[in-house]
Design an enzyme around this catalytic site. Structure first.
Site, PDB file in Angstrom:
ATOM      1  N   GLU A  87      50.187  36.748  34.782  1.00 41.99           N
ATOM      2  CA  GLU A  87      49.036  37.643  34.742  1.00 41.99           C
ATOM      3  C   GLU A  87      49.539  39.085  34.663  1.00 41.99           C
ATOM      4  OE1 GLU A  87      44.747  37.485  36.954  1.00 41.99           O
ATOM      5  OE2 GLU A  87      46.373  38.383  38.100  1.00 41.99           O
ATOM      6  N   GLU A 109      41.666  35.193  46.611  1.00 42.97           N
ATOM      7  CA  GLU A 109      42.752  36.071  46.194  1.00 42.97           C
ATOM      8  C   GLU A 109      42.712  37.401  46.935  1.00 42.97           C
ATOM      9  OE1 GLU A 109      44.651  37.992  42.087  1.00 42.97           O
ATOM     10  OE2 GLU A 109      42.697  37.010  42.022  1.00 42.97           O
TER      11      GLU A 109
END
Length: 279
Positions: A256, A155
């Site tokens: 998220e 990520e």
């Protein structure tokens, strides 16, 4: 196209955090969702007691939701840490100790997708030393995950909020993905495309999607500014997800984002209830 055509899961480490961990899967189910993801829930322990693992497994099963993504141990998250795998010494050892524990737990729930957060730069340590350690640990993780047919995600975070993390752009994350895949020959390292983080970096999101959709293993969203629900900021998230789908991405989209001052159950009004269950 649009939000109704996506497969969403709820990140239970940022949403429903007003509830104890074991109550969150049922709360997500009550809100209409059938899939969830988690950061590593035991921030102080890469190898928690089996009873703790069993209790969370039961809570997820009892709620009738599917676990679709799990972070490897990443230190204090939320908090000052941004991962453990590039940190020499105890943190690297903790990451390694966590690999098999996380895989066994996730696989018991049908999950084979794992986010491996890189970690911060450490004062006084040569960045090249950290990068070599990171690659070593990512290769270990990718090979372990490969044994269960799984995926390791890399990520890119954002520089303003994670100034000590070196993975703060899509090209840099892709560089690490390619290095891991070259080292293992497995091809099971993928990009985690978090549209909020990339927008915070000022990246051209349509261009990122065009270039890297084929190497993307997971997508996460929050609006910007504020990291709130879609519609609370200015990102054209519906259009961006449509572009991803047209580019061939058919995986999960992780919610998220922060609920703000309201209960998490009230933070999904942007998404019709009938579109929340995974298809």
């Amino acid at each position: 196209m649009g939000f109704a055509d996506q497969r969403f899961n709820v990140n239970l480490s940022i949403l429903f955090t007003e509830l104890p961990l074991l109550e969150r899967p049922a709360a997500a189910a009550a809100a209409g969702f059938t899939a969830v993801e988690l950061w590593w829930p035991w921030v102080d322990s890469p190898t928690p007691e089996q009873s703790e693992l069993d209790a969370l497994k039961k809570a997820i099963e009892d709620a009738g939701v599917q676990l679709t993504g799990l972070n490897f141990y990443a230190g204090q998250l939320p908090g000052p840490d941004r991962g453990a795998l590039s940190i020499p010494g105890e943190e690297s050892e903790r990451f390694r100790a966590n690999i098999d524990v996380a895989i066994v737990f996730a696989q018991s729930l049908g999950c084979t997708t794992f986010n491996a957060l890189y970690g911060n730069r450490v004062d006084g340590v040569d960045p090249a030393e950290q990068d070599a350690l990171a690659l070593e640990n990512l290769v270990l993780a990718a090979r372990a995950v490969g044994r269960v047919g799984g995926t390791v995600l890399i990520e890119a975070l954002n520089q303003p909020e994670s100034p000590k993390c070196p993975i703060v752009s899509a090209p840099k994350a892709i560089e690490i993905v390619d290095k891991v895949n070259e080292a293992t020959g497995l091809g099971n390292a993928k990009f985690l495309m978090d549209l909020y983080h990339l927008s915070m970096n000022g990246e051209d999101l349509p261009s990122v999607i065009e270039q890297y959709a084929a190497k993307t293993g997971h997508v996460q969203i929050a609006d910007n500014p504020g990291r709130g629900a879609p519609g609370t900021g200015s990102l054209p998230l519906e259009e961006l997800l449509d572009q991803l789908k047209k580019a061939g991405y058919d995986g999960w989209v992780g919610l998220e984002y922060k609920a703000g001052d309201r209960p998490s159950a009230e933070a999904f009004d942007w998404l019709p209830r009938e579109a929340r269950a995974a298809r």
